[in-house]
Design a protein around this motif. Structure first.
Motif, mmCIF file in Angstrom:
data_model
loop_
_atom_site.group_PDB
_atom_site.id
_atom_site.type_symbol
_atom_site.label_atom_id
_atom_site.label_comp_id
_atom_site.label_asym_id
_atom_site.label_seq_id
_atom_site.Cartn_x
_atom_site.Cartn_y
_atom_site.Cartn_z
ATOM 1 N N HIS A 296 0.837 -1.195 0.000
ATOM 2 C CA HIS A 296 0.000 0.000 0.000
ATOM 3 C C HIS A 296 0.875 1.249 0.000
ATOM 4 O O HIS A 296 1.871 1.313 0.705
ATOM 5 N N TRP A 297 0.462 2.229 -0.785
ATOM 6 C CA TRP A 297 1.065 3.551 -0.750
ATOM 7 C C TRP A 297 -0.034 4.537 -0.381
ATOM 8 O O TRP A 297 -0.408 5.413 -1.142
ATOM 9 N N SER A 298 -0.570 4.376 0.819
ATOM 10 C CA SER A 298 -1.707 5.185 1.259
ATOM 11 C C SER A 298 -1.273 6.157 2.339
ATOM 12 O O SER A 298 -0.472 5.820 3.220
ATOM 13 N N LEU A 299 -1.831 7.366 2.279
ATOM 14 C CA LEU A 299 -1.566 8.366 3.306
ATOM 15 C C LEU A 299 -2.259 8.040 4.611
ATOM 16 O O LEU A 299 -1.932 8.621 5.650
ATOM 17 N N PHE A 300 -3.222 7.111 4.581
ATOM 18 C CA PHE A 300 -3.958 6.735 5.784
ATOM 19 C C PHE A 300 -3.448 5.413 6.339
ATOM 20 O O PHE A 300 -4.176 4.670 6.993
ATOM 21 N N ASP A 301 -2.181 5.123 6.069
ATOM 22 C CA ASP A 301 -1.530 3.933 6.593
ATOM 23 C C ASP A 301 -0.569 4.348 7.701
ATOM 24 O O ASP A 301 -0.377 5.531 7.975
ATOM 25 N N GLY A 302 0.023 3.366 8.367
ATOM 26 C CA GLY A 302 1.009 3.644 9.401
ATOM 27 C C GLY A 302 2.390 3.276 8.904
ATOM 28 O O GLY A 302 2.653 3.268 7.707
ATOM 29 N N GLY A 303 3.277 2.958 9.832
ATOM 30 C CA GLY A 303 4.598 2.505 9.436
ATOM 31 C C GLY A 303 5.719 3.266 10.099
ATOM 32 O O GLY A 303 5.512 4.086 10.990
ATOM 33 N N TYR A 304 6.921 2.992 9.634
ATOM 34 C CA TYR A 304 8.133 3.619 10.157
ATOM 35 C C TYR A 304 8.875 4.307 9.022
ATOM 36 O O TYR A 304 8.916 3.797 7.895
ATOM 37 N N THR A 305 9.470 5.433 9.330
ATOM 38 C CA THR A 305 10.440 6.019 8.420
ATOM 39 C C THR A 305 11.811 5.420 8.739
ATOM 40 O O THR A 305 11.965 4.649 9.691
ATOM 41 N N PHE A 306 12.798 5.767 7.938
ATOM 42 C CA PHE A 306 14.154 5.277 8.223
ATOM 43 C C PHE A 306 14.589 5.679 9.626
ATOM 44 O O PHE A 306 15.070 4.845 10.411
ATOM 45 N N ALA A 307 14.424 6.953 9.934
ATOM 46 C CA ALA A 307 14.918 7.461 11.218
ATOM 47 C C ALA A 307 14.140 6.883 12.395
ATOM 48 O O ALA A 307 14.734 6.498 13.416
ATOM 49 N N SER A 308 12.811 6.830 12.284
ATOM 50 C CA SER A 308 12.019 6.328 13.406
ATOM 51 C C SER A 308 12.228 4.824 13.615
ATOM 52 O O SER A 308 12.180 4.345 14.752
ATOM 53 N N LYS A 309 12.480 4.081 12.558
ATOM 54 C CA LYS A 309 12.754 2.649 12.689
ATOM 55 C C LYS A 309 14.053 2.418 13.451
ATOM 56 O O LYS A 309 14.128 1.553 14.342
ATOM 57 N N ILE A 310 15.069 3.180 13.125
ATOM 58 C CA ILE A 310 16.347 3.036 13.818
ATOM 59 C C ILE A 310 16.205 3.435 15.286
ATOM 60 O O ILE A 310 16.713 2.753 16.191
ATOM 61 N N ALA A 311 15.481 4.526 15.538
ATOM 62 C CA ALA A 311 15.311 4.991 16.922
ATOM 63 C C ALA A 311 14.497 4.011 17.750
ATOM 64 O O ALA A 311 14.748 3.841 18.944
ATOM 65 N N SER A 312 13.526 3.355 17.137
ATOM 66 C CA SER A 312 12.673 2.435 17.881
ATOM 67 C C SER A 312 13.424 1.204 18.366
ATOM 68 O O SER A 312 13.021 0.572 19.338
ATOM 69 N N ALA A 313 14.515 0.848 17.698
ATOM 70 C CA ALA A 313 15.270 -0.357 18.066
ATOM 71 C C ALA A 313 16.633 -0.025 18.645
ATOM 72 O O ALA A 313 17.484 -0.914 18.778
ATOM 73 N N ALA A 314 16.856 1.216 19.021
ATOM 74 C CA ALA A 314 18.188 1.616 19.494
ATOM 75 C C ALA A 314 18.604 0.868 20.750
ATOM 76 O O ALA A 314 19.791 0.603 20.962
#
Length: 354
Positions: A296-314
């Motif tokens: 999906h390429w929807s604006l009403f979806d969720g997910g992680y950006t590059f930066a937030s993905k790295i920060a979430s698993a730091a």
């Protein structure tokens, strides 16, 4: 005595007659200024000036080389740490939507969804912030009186001082609820278009890419406004007066002189804002909480950006190979941000050279 003899006698009397006090007799060099007295006053210090210039040039070159070396070393570090993990990856790094690195012996990770969420949220922020930023800059430079323009410009610039975590909390706790009716309207009316399809995130619960894009738009607004305002201020006064002399209205003056002159500056400011949006971490991490829907390429979806993905698993960076998977994603973000900022520099340089 002939006329010729009279002229000759007069010439001889002039050459042998008394001289004025300012004249120097032939061969007398005692009263002539010496060579040392004719030198410029600062000539003796010329050697010191050249040495100072050499030292300053060397220091400036060293400072520039330090920045280049730091960037090169960062890229080299990321590349060295990422290559072993990418080599051990069991999935396609560029096309896989999976990011599972819990088992170092069976890692499957890719950046497709990370790239999708990063690009969608950043481009939406740019789409919102650029018209607002240019409009504010035009108002402050062309329409607002000086009594109002200066404090209003300072107020806009103060947005850049607000911490990212404050923007994230505001976006998730306040803005998401306010945007929910508008997002639902877009989904109902334009749901046939892939950008407005319903994703795996409840619109009423917030946490969508759309909300993150609006938050990022507010965060990059001061950058775009500041750069655009400075460029519009540099519009030659002669161009504006020439347009006014031809009977142009205020809007025609802006359209024919201010906007064409500041076009490359607006582009440069927009690209700098895009670079900020691509690398934003905390605000996006707070707003976006759930994984994106694969495909999906929807604006009403969720997910992680590059930066937030790295920060979430730091907090889990304890093993080399799993950590290298996140570093590989960081290297892609580094390259993407570097390209965006390089394009911004080229646009700004085009304005200077033009």
């Amino acid at each position: 005595m002939t006329v010729h003899d009279e002229v000759t006698a007069a010439g001889q009397s002039d050459s042998t007659g008394p001289r004025s006090g300012n004249e120097v007799p032939p061969g007398d060099t005692s009263s002539m200024p010496s060579e040392s007295s004719t030198k410029p006053a600062g000539r003796n210090a010329g050697g010191h000036g050249r040495r100072g210039e050499t030292v300053f040039r060397s220091l400036a070159m060293a400072a520039g080389a330090t920045i280049v070396a730091a960037i090169a070393l960062i890229a080299l570090f990321l590349l060295i740490r990422a290559v072993p993990s990418v080599a051990a990856n069991k999935a396609n790094f560029f096309t896989s939507a999976e990011f599972n690195v819990t088992n170092a012996d069976n890692m499957h990770f890719g950046i497709r969804d990370l790239f999708m969420v990063t690009v969608l949220s950043s481009l939406l922020a740019l789409l919102i912030a650029v018209p607002l930023g240019v409009g504010i800059a035009l108002f402050l430079t062309q329409y607002a009186p000086k009594v109002l323009s200066r404090p209003f410009a300072m107020l806009v610039d103060l947005l850049a001082a607000v911490p990212s975590i404050v923007f994230g909390l505001w976006g998730f706790l306040v803005l998401a609820e306010k945007l929910a009716p508008f997002e639902q309207f877009l989904n109902d009316k334009l749901g046939w278009f892939f950008l407005f399809k319903e994703g795996n995130v409840s619109i009423s619960g917030g946490g969508t890419i759309f909300t993150a894009g609006v938050v990022l738009a507010v965060m990059i607004l001061p950058i775009i406004t500041s750069v655009s305002r400075e460029v519009f201020h540099l519009t030659p006064r002669a161009h504006i007066e020439a347009a006014q002399a031809l009977g142009a209205t205020k809007w025609e003056v802006v359209r024919m002189t201010v906007l064409p002159y500041g076009r490359s500056g607006v582009i440069a400011g927009s690209m700098l804002g895009l670079g900020r949006a691509l690398g934003e971490t905390i605000a996006v991490l707070i707003v976006l909480r759930t994984a994106a829907t694969p495909g999906h390429w929807s604006l009403f979806d969720g997910g992680y950006t590059f930066a937030s993905k790295i920060a979430s698993a730091a907090s889990e960076f304890s093993q080399a190979l799993p950590t290298g998977a996140y570093i590989a994603a960081g290297f892609v973000l580094f390259a993407l941000t570097f390209i965006v900022n390089a394009l911004a520099r080229i646009a700004a340089g085009g304005k200077v050279n033009g």
